[in-house]
Design a protein around this motif. Structure first.
Motif, short mmCIF file in Angstrom:
data_model
loop_
_atom_site.label_atom_id
_atom_site.label_comp_id
_atom_site.label_asym_id
_atom_site.label_seq_id
_atom_site.Cartn_x
_atom_site.Cartn_y
_atom_site.Cartn_z
N UNK A 34 96.78 75.62 62.09
CA UNK A 34 95.54 74.86 61.93
C UNK A 34 95.71 73.71 60.93
N UNK A 35 96.33 74.01 59.80
CA UNK A 35 96.56 73.00 58.76
C UNK A 35 97.47 71.89 59.29
N UNK A 39 96.96 67.83 59.42
CA UNK A 39 97.92 66.88 58.83
C UNK A 39 98.44 65.90 59.88
N UNK A 40 98.67 66.37 61.10
CA UNK A 40 99.15 65.49 62.17
C UNK A 40 98.13 64.42 62.53
N UNK A 43 94.45 63.86 58.45
CA UNK A 43 93.26 64.32 57.75
C UNK A 43 93.66 64.88 56.40
N UNK A 44 92.75 64.76 55.45
CA UNK A 44 92.95 65.40 54.16
C UNK A 44 92.71 66.89 54.35
N UNK A 45 93.57 67.71 53.80
CA UNK A 45 93.44 69.16 53.96
C UNK A 45 93.38 69.81 52.59
N UNK A 66 103.28 70.55 50.52
CA UNK A 66 103.13 69.46 49.55
C UNK A 66 102.00 68.51 49.93
N UNK A 67 101.60 68.51 51.20
CA UNK A 67 100.54 67.62 51.69
C UNK A 67 99.15 68.23 51.59
N UNK A 68 99.06 69.47 51.12
CA UNK A 68 97.80 70.21 51.09
C UNK A 68 97.32 70.36 49.65
N UNK A 69 96.02 70.21 49.46
CA UNK A 69 95.44 70.46 48.14
C UNK A 69 94.98 71.91 48.10
N UNK A 70 95.57 72.69 47.22
CA UNK A 70 95.22 74.10 47.07
C UNK A 70 94.28 74.25 45.88
#
Length: 88
Positions: A34-35, A39-40, A43-45, A66-70
């Motif tokens: 889903x994430x 990203x593809x 979108x900001x995730x 690295x592209x996801x804000x946790x």
């Protein structure tokens, strides 16, 4: 108010999805897919989860993590008004 609809339409849409899982493996693989879809699409995730779930997702995403804000769920969901404002 006239014009307020146009301003709201200019903002990107926010979606929230839920899914059922019965194992750590299912959690990681389902959420990672889903994430990666988000990203593809450029979108900001952001993911708000406990440390265990965050670790599972990071492992499943590998370099894509690295592209996801946790966000730590125990800090993020303290006050509903703050949480809603933060997602905005």
């Amino acid at each position: 108010m006239q014009g307020s609809g146009a301003a709201a339409d200019a903002r990107p849409a926010f979606t929230h999805s839920a899914f059922f899982y019965d194992s750590d493996t299912a959690y990681g693989s389902t959420l990672a897919a889903f994430v990666r879809d988000g990203l593809a699409r450029d979108e900001a995730v952001a993911v708000a989860a406990n440390a265990h779930c965050t670790g599972l997702l990071r492992d499943a995403l590998a370099a894509d993590a690295a592209e996801v804000r946790f966000l730590p769920a125990d800090e993020w969901y303290v006050r509903p008004v703050r949480t809603i404002a933060g997602w905005s």
